[in-house]
Enzyme design. Structure first.
Site, short mmCIF file in Angstrom:
data_model
loop_
_atom_site.label_atom_id
_atom_site.label_comp_id
_atom_site.label_asym_id
_atom_site.label_seq_id
_atom_site.Cartn_x
_atom_site.Cartn_y
_atom_site.Cartn_z
N HIS A 284 -10.65 0.62 -3.13
CA HIS A 284 -11.99 0.65 -2.55
C HIS A 284 -13.05 1.22 -3.49
O HIS A 284 -12.77 2.17 -4.22
CB HIS A 284 -12.00 1.48 -1.27
CG HIS A 284 -11.16 0.95 -0.17
ND1 HIS A 284 -11.29 -0.33 0.32
CD2 HIS A 284 -10.16 1.52 0.55
CE1 HIS A 284 -10.42 -0.51 1.29
NE2 HIS A 284 -9.72 0.59 1.46
N ASP B 203 -4.86 -0.71 -1.77
CA ASP B 203 -6.28 -0.59 -1.46
C ASP B 203 -6.95 -0.12 -2.74
O ASP B 203 -6.42 0.76 -3.44
CB ASP B 203 -6.50 0.46 -0.36
CG ASP B 203 -6.40 -0.09 1.05
OD1 ASP B 203 -6.07 -1.28 1.21
OD2 ASP B 203 -6.63 0.70 1.99
N CYS C 163 -2.24 -2.51 7.72
CA CYS C 163 -2.15 -3.42 6.56
C CYS C 163 -0.87 -4.24 6.52
O CYS C 163 -0.90 -5.40 6.13
CB CYS C 163 -2.36 -2.64 5.27
SG CYS C 163 -4.04 -1.96 5.17
N ASP D 247 0.78 -1.24 0.00
CA ASP D 247 0.00 0.00 0.00
C ASP D 247 0.81 1.30 0.00
O ASP D 247 0.49 2.24 0.74
CB ASP D 247 -0.97 0.01 1.18
CG ASP D 247 -1.94 -1.15 1.16
OD1 ASP D 247 -1.90 -1.95 0.20
OD2 ASP D 247 -2.73 -1.28 2.11
N LYS E 199 -6.97 -5.06 -3.27
CA LYS E 199 -7.69 -5.57 -2.10
C LYS E 199 -8.71 -4.54 -1.64
O LYS E 199 -8.64 -3.38 -2.04
CB LYS E 199 -6.72 -5.92 -0.97
CG LYS E 199 -5.90 -4.74 -0.47
CD LYS E 199 -4.81 -5.20 0.47
CE LYS E 199 -4.00 -4.06 1.02
NZ LYS E 199 -4.71 -3.21 1.96
N HIS F 247 -10.57 7.01 1.31
CA HIS F 247 -9.18 6.93 0.85
C HIS F 247 -9.07 5.83 -0.19
O HIS F 247 -9.84 4.89 -0.20
CB HIS F 247 -8.22 6.65 2.02
CG HIS F 247 -8.46 5.33 2.68
ND1 HIS F 247 -9.42 5.16 3.66
CD2 HIS F 247 -7.90 4.11 2.49
CE1 HIS F 247 -9.43 3.89 4.04
NE2 HIS F 247 -8.52 3.23 3.35
N HIS G 73 -16.21 0.53 4.93
CA HIS G 73 -14.92 0.81 5.54
C HIS G 73 -14.78 2.30 5.86
O HIS G 73 -13.99 2.70 6.71
CB HIS G 73 -13.84 0.35 4.54
CG HIS G 73 -12.45 0.35 5.01
ND1 HIS G 73 -12.00 -0.32 6.11
CD2 HIS G 73 -11.35 0.95 4.47
CE1 HIS G 73 -10.70 -0.15 6.25
NE2 HIS G 73 -10.28 0.62 5.27
#
Length: 190
Positions: free
Chosen positions: A57, A55, A143, A13, A99, A74, A63
Site C-alpha cells: 500500500h 499488500d 484476502c 499475504d 496488490k 499496514h 483503505h
C-alpha cells in the site's frame, strides 16, 4: 484431475503486519508459517511454481482509517511491516505478486495483483499453464477469501490448505470457509 505440472502453490499475504506483533495481526498467524514452509518444500522438490502475494500500500491509501477506510495503516510499501514473515522460507525464484498499490485499491484479491514486471497475475498463471492452486495464508475471512473466490471465477481449481490459513474473526472465518466451499474450493490439510 489435476496433474503436478498444472498446479502452483499460492501464499496470500504472509507479511509482518499480519503476524504476531504487527499493525493488523491475525490471531494464530504465526502458526501457519511452518505449515506453509512444508508446502513450499514439497512444491520446490517437484519443481512447481510458488507465488506469494503481498499488500503493497501507499501511505495515503483510502483503505486506511485516517483516509476513511476500515483499517489501521499496514503493509506500507517498502516498510518492515510489508516484508514477508522472516521465517517464511520463500525460494529466490518465488513469483511475488503486489496488490493494493493505488490510493483507491484495497487490494483484497491477489488475483488483481501484478508480478514484479507488471504482468497481471492471472495472465502469468495462464502463461505457465497453471490450472490449479493450493492456497494458504492470511487472512481467511478477507484476502484469502477474495483471492480464492476470484480464482474460482477465473476457472481455476482451488484447494485450501486448511492448517495453513488463519482468519481475523472466528464467525467471519467460518462463513468465508463455507462460501469458498460452496463456490467450489476444496479443503485439505497439509
Amino acid at each position: 484431475m489435476a496433474s503436478l505440472a498444472d498446479t502452483a502453490l499460492f501464499l496470500v499475504d504472509v507479511q509482518n503486519d499480519f503476524c504476531e506483533g504487527g499493525a493488523l495481526a491475525v490471531p494464530g498467524a504465526n502458526r501457519v508459517v511452518p505449515v506453509l514452509n512444508d508446502a513450499i518444500a514439497r512444491f520446490r522438490q517437484t519443481g512447481r511454481p510458488i507465488y506469494a502475494s503481498r499488500d503493497w500500500h501507499p501511505p495515503d491509501t483510502s483503505h486506511f482509517r485516517e483516509r476513511g477506510g476500515p483499517w489501521p495503516p499496514h503493509c506500507v510499501a517498502g516498510t518492515s511491516g510489508a516484508a514477508f514473515h522472516p521465517d517464511l522460507q520463500l525460494p529466490h525464484d518465488a513469483i511475488v505478486i503486489s496488490k493494493g498499490q493505488s490510493r483507491e485499491d484495497a487490494g483484497y484479491s491477489a488475483m488483481e495483483g501484478v508480478t514484479a514486471d507488471g504482468r497481471p497475475v492471472i495472465e502469468d498463471l495462464r502463461g505457465r499453464g497453471i490450472l490449479n492452486l493450493h492456497v494458504g495464508g492470511l487472512a481467511t475471512d478477507y484476502c484469502v477469501r477474495a483471492t480464492v473466490l476470484q480464482a474460482l471465477r477465473e476457472g481455476l481449481g482451488v484447494t485450501l490448505i486448511a492448517d495453513g490459513i488463519a482468519g481475523i474473526d472466528p464467525q467471519g472465518t467460518t462463513r468465508a470457509l463455507e462460501e469458498m466451499r460452496q463456490a467450489g474450493a476444496m479443503l485439505s490439510s497439509s
